[in-house]
Design a protein around this motif. Sequence first.
Motif, short mmCIF file in Angstrom:
data_model
loop_
_atom_site.label_atom_id
_atom_site.label_comp_id
_atom_site.label_asym_id
_atom_site.label_seq_id
_atom_site.Cartn_x
_atom_site.Cartn_y
_atom_site.Cartn_z
N GLY A 138 0.96 -1.07 -0.08
CA GLY A 138 0.38 0.41 0.42
C GLY A 138 0.60 1.35 0.08
O GLY A 138 0.48 2.35 -0.54
N ARG A 157 -4.28 1.67 1.51
CA ARG A 157 -5.04 2.91 1.03
C ARG A 157 -6.32 2.36 0.70
O ARG A 157 -6.50 0.87 -0.18
CB ARG A 157 -4.11 2.32 -1.19
CG ARG A 157 -4.67 3.18 -2.03
CD ARG A 157 -4.22 3.09 -2.78
NE ARG A 157 -4.80 1.48 -3.59
CZ ARG A 157 -5.92 0.98 -3.87
NH1 ARG A 157 -6.39 1.96 -4.54
NH2 ARG A 157 -6.03 -0.73 -4.63
N TYR A 166 -3.72 -4.23 3.60
CA TYR A 166 -3.21 -3.12 1.90
C TYR A 166 -4.64 -1.64 2.50
O TYR A 166 -4.36 -0.71 1.96
CB TYR A 166 -3.82 -3.33 1.25
CG TYR A 166 -3.34 -3.19 -0.18
CD1 TYR A 166 -2.29 -2.64 -0.73
CD2 TYR A 166 -4.51 -2.31 -1.11
CE1 TYR A 166 -2.33 -1.89 -2.05
CE2 TYR A 166 -4.31 -2.27 -1.91
CZ TYR A 166 -3.19 -1.89 -2.64
OH TYR A 166 -3.26 -1.10 -3.34
#
Length: 317
Positions: free
Chosen positions: A130, A258, A254
């Motif tokens: 991410g 994001r 992750y």
Amino acid sequence: MAVYTNISRTDLENLLQDFQRGQLVDFQGIDGGIENTNYFVTLLNDSGIEEEYVLTLFEELSQEEMPYFVELTTWLADRGCPVPFPHKDTNGIALKTLHNRPALLQPRLPGQHVESLTPAHCRQIGTALGEFHQAGRDFYLQRQAHRGVFWWRRESQHIANKLADDEATLLRHEVSLFDQLREQPWQLPQGVIHGDLFFDNALFQGDQLSAILDIYNACSGYLLFDLAIVANDWCVNVDGSIDAERENALLNAYAAVRPFEDNEYLAWPQLVRTAAMRFWLSRLIPALDPNSTQKIKDPQAFKRILQYRIDHPAKLP
């Protein structure tokens, strides 16, 4: 050993003169590379301390392609991503040539490969991926994937007559499904992707992620496709099934960096299939070529993953 280009001590000493980082103590080829030649290099600096480096000679990438990777790895390292970055010589030049191949001298990052993956490992690589994607979103260069959609369209047709009918049909069908996905008005997030973040391209110190390696498949693409590549390797069992605990750890970590967009929930079931197809195909090609010099990996491993993803449609958390 996957060392395609042999170098001599004199070759290396001549190259190192440009860097003035110390006296050559030792060097040795690194086992396991598929596309590039890598050497561990030990230098004795002016303070009498040994320092470790990695010299990479690029067997497939041309000199003209290399500035993208020089700029990208420097960009990511400057933003805190644990990636190897190229050292510059005394004239500020990083990209070198050795035996007519592009070459980079990079720091040897600490850590070891792990063999038995846990949810904790998957959680860390989810966070790191991410951060990698966020750091690369505003990177100023673009690159088309070396083995992306145009490659797999072409190669799936070339190889079809070497496969059993059912395998050829499956391969063509998965290529077609990705084409259909690309036609959807979903505007999936794009940016720099690693493209090959298998668990053997990461290092850990103890249980802590210390390095992400082999950035040389990086390109512009769907961020979610990169995550699919990771899920199909870090979260897979020997039989090709997916370990739900590891995959949930990966995806949740992750998403904490994001968050997923709405249309990514629609695309995920297909993208994990496409990622499995892409690596099935890239392993089939050398496996079916009697003249291939590549290190052969079992293509059936990714066929099993693909079949599992078909039988058990994936979902994002």
